[in-house]
Design a protein around this motif. Sequence first.
Motif, PDB file in Angstrom:
ATOM      1  N   LEU A 259      45.969  58.787  35.889  1.00 47.46           N
ATOM      2  CA  LEU A 259      47.104  59.119  36.745  1.00 47.46           C
ATOM      3  C   LEU A 259      47.450  57.966  37.677  1.00 47.46           C
ATOM      4  CD1 LEU A 259      46.157  62.807  37.635  1.00 47.46           C
ATOM      5  CD2 LEU A 259      48.035  62.059  36.150  1.00 47.46           C
ATOM      6  N   ALA A 260      46.435  57.279  38.167  1.00 46.70           N
ATOM      7  CA  ALA A 260      46.680  56.121  39.027  1.00 46.70           C
ATOM      8  C   ALA A 260      47.369  55.014  38.245  1.00 46.70           C
ATOM      9  CB  ALA A 260      45.363  55.624  39.613  1.00 46.70           C
ATOM     10  N   ALA A 261      46.980  54.828  36.984  1.00 46.30           N
ATOM     11  CA  ALA A 261      47.598  53.799  36.151  1.00 46.30           C
ATOM     12  C   ALA A 261      49.063  54.138  35.868  1.00 46.30           C
ATOM     13  CB  ALA A 261      46.823  53.658  34.836  1.00 46.30           C
ATOM     14  N   MET A 262      49.353  55.439  35.660  1.00 43.31           N
ATOM     15  CA  MET A 262      50.749  55.859  35.458  1.00 43.31           C
ATOM     16  C   MET A 262      51.582  55.528  36.683  1.00 43.31           C
ATOM     17  SD  MET A 262      50.220  59.642  33.769  1.00 43.31           S
ATOM     18  CE  MET A 262      48.840  59.929  32.649  1.00 43.31           C
ATOM     19  N   ARG A 263      51.015  55.812  37.852  1.00 44.80           N
ATOM     20  CA  ARG A 263      51.749  55.558  39.095  1.00 44.80           C
ATOM     21  C   ARG A 263      51.937  54.064  39.329  1.00 44.80           C
ATOM     22  NH1 ARG A 263      52.953  58.836  43.396  1.00 44.80           N
ATOM     23  NH2 ARG A 263      53.286  57.790  45.382  1.00 44.80           N
ATOM     24  N   ALA A 264      51.000  53.254  38.882  1.00 42.09           N
ATOM     25  CA  ALA A 264      51.128  51.806  39.043  1.00 42.09           C
ATOM     26  C   ALA A 264      52.296  51.267  38.215  1.00 42.09           C
ATOM     27  CB  ALA A 264      49.825  51.120  38.630  1.00 42.09           C
ATOM     28  N   VAL A 265      52.470  51.834  37.021  1.00 45.56           N
ATOM     29  CA  VAL A 265      53.579  51.406  36.163  1.00 45.56           C
ATOM     30  C   VAL A 265      54.905  52.000  36.641  1.00 45.56           C
ATOM     31  CG1 VAL A 265      54.530  51.564  33.827  1.00 45.56           C
ATOM     32  CG2 VAL A 265      52.104  51.077  34.153  1.00 45.56           C
ATOM     33  N   GLU A 266      54.843  53.224  37.131  1.00 46.21           N
ATOM     34  CA  GLU A 266      56.040  53.936  37.566  1.00 46.21           C
ATOM     35  C   GLU A 266      55.780  54.556  38.933  1.00 46.21           C
ATOM     36  OE1 GLU A 266      58.169  57.578  35.532  1.00 46.21           O
ATOM     37  OE2 GLU A 266      58.392  55.762  34.319  1.00 46.21           O
ATOM     38  N   PRO A 267      56.053  53.822  40.005  1.00 51.09           N
ATOM     39  CA  PRO A 267      55.725  54.295  41.355  1.00 51.09           C
ATOM     40  C   PRO A 267      56.358  55.629  41.728  1.00 51.09           C
ATOM     41  CG  PRO A 267      56.221  51.956  41.383  1.00 51.09           C
ATOM     42  CD  PRO A 267      56.590  52.451  40.016  1.00 51.09           C
ATOM     43  N   SER A 268      57.452  56.003  41.070  1.00 56.52           N
ATOM     44  CA  SER A 268      58.102  57.274  41.388  1.00 56.52           C
ATOM     45  C   SER A 268      57.367  58.477  40.808  1.00 56.52           C
ATOM     46  CB  SER A 268      59.549  57.272  40.859  1.00 56.52           C
ATOM     47  OG  SER A 268      59.565  57.103  39.455  1.00 56.52           O
ATOM     48  N   PHE A 269      56.331  58.223  40.010  1.00 59.56           N
ATOM     49  CA  PHE A 269      55.571  59.318  39.399  1.00 59.56           C
ATOM     50  C   PHE A 269      54.938  60.200  40.478  1.00 59.56           C
ATOM     51  CE2 PHE A 269      51.477  61.023  37.976  1.00 59.56           C
ATOM     52  CZ  PHE A 269      51.862  61.742  36.869  1.00 59.56           C
ATOM     53  N   SER A 270      55.149  61.489  40.341  1.00 58.85           N
ATOM     54  CA  SER A 270      54.560  62.467  41.262  1.00 58.85           C
ATOM     55  C   SER A 270      53.925  63.570  40.436  1.00 58.85           C
ATOM     56  CB  SER A 270      55.633  63.061  42.191  1.00 58.85           C
ATOM     57  OG  SER A 270      55.158  64.231  42.818  1.00 58.85           O
ATOM     58  N   LEU A 271      52.646  63.773  40.616  1.00 57.95           N
ATOM     59  CA  LEU A 271      51.954  64.826  39.876  1.00 57.95           C
ATOM     60  C   LEU A 271      52.487  66.200  40.260  1.00 57.95           C
ATOM     61  CD1 LEU A 271      49.781  65.589  37.857  1.00 57.95           C
ATOM     62  CD2 LEU A 271      48.116  65.565  39.745  1.00 57.95           C
ATOM     63  N   ASP A 272      52.785  66.405  41.533  1.00 58.71           N
ATOM     64  CA  ASP A 272      53.330  67.686  41.968  1.00 58.71           C
ATOM     65  C   ASP A 272      54.656  67.984  41.277  1.00 58.71           C
ATOM     66  OD1 ASP A 272      51.217  68.235  43.648  1.00 58.71           O
ATOM     67  OD2 ASP A 272      52.182  67.396  45.425  1.00 58.71           O
ATOM     68  N   GLU A 273      55.542  66.982  41.223  1.00 61.70           N
ATOM     69  CA  GLU A 273      56.831  67.180  40.576  1.00 61.70           C
ATOM     70  C   GLU A 273      56.655  67.390  39.076  1.00 61.70           C
ATOM     71  OE1 GLU A 273      59.443  63.999  41.501  1.00 61.70           O
ATOM     72  OE2 GLU A 273      59.451  64.401  43.665  1.00 61.70           O
TER      73      GLU A 273
ATOM     74  N   GLU B 108      53.435  46.255  46.903  1.00 59.97           N
ATOM     75  CA  GLU B 108      52.296  47.105  47.227  1.00 59.97           C
ATOM     76  C   GLU B 108      52.457  47.789  48.569  1.00 59.97           C
ATOM     77  OE1 GLU B 108      49.197  48.874  45.689  1.00 59.97           O
ATOM     78  OE2 GLU B 108      49.979  47.067  44.731  1.00 59.97           O
ATOM     79  N   ASP B 109      53.011  47.087  49.550  1.00 58.75           N
ATOM     80  CA  ASP B 109      53.102  47.665  50.888  1.00 58.75           C
ATOM     81  C   ASP B 109      54.270  48.644  51.021  1.00 58.75           C
ATOM     82  OD1 ASP B 109      55.116  45.846  50.649  1.00 58.75           O
ATOM     83  OD2 ASP B 109      54.760  44.834  52.565  1.00 58.75           O
ATOM     84  N   GLN B 110      55.126  48.760  49.976  1.00 54.78           N
ATOM     85  CA  GLN B 110      56.245  49.685  50.054  1.00 54.78           C
ATOM     86  C   GLN B 110      56.023  50.931  49.211  1.00 54.78           C
ATOM     87  OE1 GLN B 110      60.075  47.897  49.353  1.00 54.78           O
ATOM     88  NE2 GLN B 110      59.507  46.004  50.393  1.00 54.78           N
ATOM     89  N   ARG B 111      54.918  51.005  48.508  1.00 58.28           N
ATOM     90  CA  ARG B 111      54.672  52.152  47.654  1.00 58.28           C
ATOM     91  C   ARG B 111      54.198  53.339  48.485  1.00 58.28           C
ATOM     92  NH1 ARG B 111      51.487  49.321  42.552  1.00 58.28           N
ATOM     93  NH2 ARG B 111      53.161  47.876  42.012  1.00 58.28           N
ATOM     94  N   ALA B 112      54.876  54.470  48.294  1.00 54.69           N
ATOM     95  CA  ALA B 112      54.507  55.665  49.045  1.00 54.69           C
ATOM     96  C   ALA B 112      53.207  56.234  48.488  1.00 54.69           C
ATOM     97  CB  ALA B 112      55.620  56.708  48.940  1.00 54.69           C
ATOM     98  N   GLU B 113      52.383  56.728  49.364  1.00 54.46           N
ATOM     99  CA  GLU B 113      51.153  57.380  48.937  1.00 54.46           C
ATOM    100  C   GLU B 113      51.468  58.762  48.382  1.00 54.46           C
ATOM    101  OE1 GLU B 113      48.029  56.291  48.783  1.00 54.46           O
ATOM    102  OE2 GLU B 113      48.809  54.324  49.324  1.00 54.46           O
ATOM    103  N   PRO B 114      50.698  59.262  47.414  1.00 54.46           N
ATOM    104  CA  PRO B 114      50.917  60.615  46.908  1.00 54.46           C
ATOM    105  C   PRO B 114      50.768  61.635  48.030  1.00 54.46           C
ATOM    106  CG  PRO B 114      49.406  59.393  45.507  1.00 54.46           C
ATOM    107  CD  PRO B 114      49.593  58.581  46.749  1.00 54.46           C
ATOM    108  N   PRO B 115      51.470  62.765  47.958  1.00 53.16           N
ATOM    109  CA  PRO B 115      51.338  63.817  48.967  1.00 53.16           C
ATOM    110  C   PRO B 115      49.894  64.292  49.070  1.00 53.16           C
ATOM    111  CG  PRO B 115      53.197  64.255  47.507  1.00 53.16           C
ATOM    112  CD  PRO B 115      52.431  63.116  46.912  1.00 53.16           C
ATOM    113  N   ALA B 116      49.567  64.885  50.219  1.00 52.94           N
ATOM    114  CA  ALA B 116      48.200  65.345  50.445  1.00 52.94           C
ATOM    115  C   ALA B 116      47.780  66.371  49.398  1.00 52.94           C
ATOM    116  CB  ALA B 116      48.091  65.945  51.855  1.00 52.94           C
TER     117      ALA B 116
END
Length: 216
Positions: free
Chosen positions: A72-86, A47-55
């Motif tokens: 979207l938060a649930a997707m990121r929880a399963v796959e921390p590399s998920f980026s909505l911008d990308e 949890e402490d190493q997960r990057a926050e989504p960009p502003a």
Amino acid sequence: MIELLILFAVAAFVLFRLKSVIGTRTGYEAPPEHRGPGSDGPGHLPEDQRAEPPAEEMALRHTLPADARDALAAMRAVEPSFSLDEFLDGARSAYEMVLMAFEEGDRQTLQNLLAPDVYRAFEGVIATRESEGLSVEARFIGVRDVRVETASFDPETSEADVTIRFVGEMITAVRDRENRVVEGDPNEIRRQTDVWTFSRVMGAPDPNWLLTATGE
């Protein structure tokens, strides 16, 4: 002539439908700089190493309904590399690729980007067009707007769906065997709004998102 006009009407309708869906089970893999969520593969970080989504992404999420933000938060929880911008960058690329592949009759590209049932609908129109001796001139001008309409996530299957509204601009003209323009205008830019749904199993080794539905 009546049959030809009916064909043009069908082709125009299907083209419009095809432009409104973005990716669920058939999957596309854009170039590295345009890949959608999950392009770095599955895995979890402490949890402490997960990057926050960009502003910018956080601002975009705040404009969505609560259920979409939760998905979207649930997707990121399963796959921390998920980026909505990308993901949206990849969706822009997929939008252009699908539209142009359809116009040009590029079946291989469509197979790589579309779910099987969506591909069958596209391929059917291409086949009919070819049998009638019709050809399409097309030029993609650009995407004026792209935004998330809704998102959903199934925690049991980890399947994610993201529905996006595109506002795009294209030039298209359909010509018959005598090279006469029978639909569209080779000199007119047309603006269109399409709603596409992309789907993927989050955390799966395959990073591809497939276009699974189209609509207005």
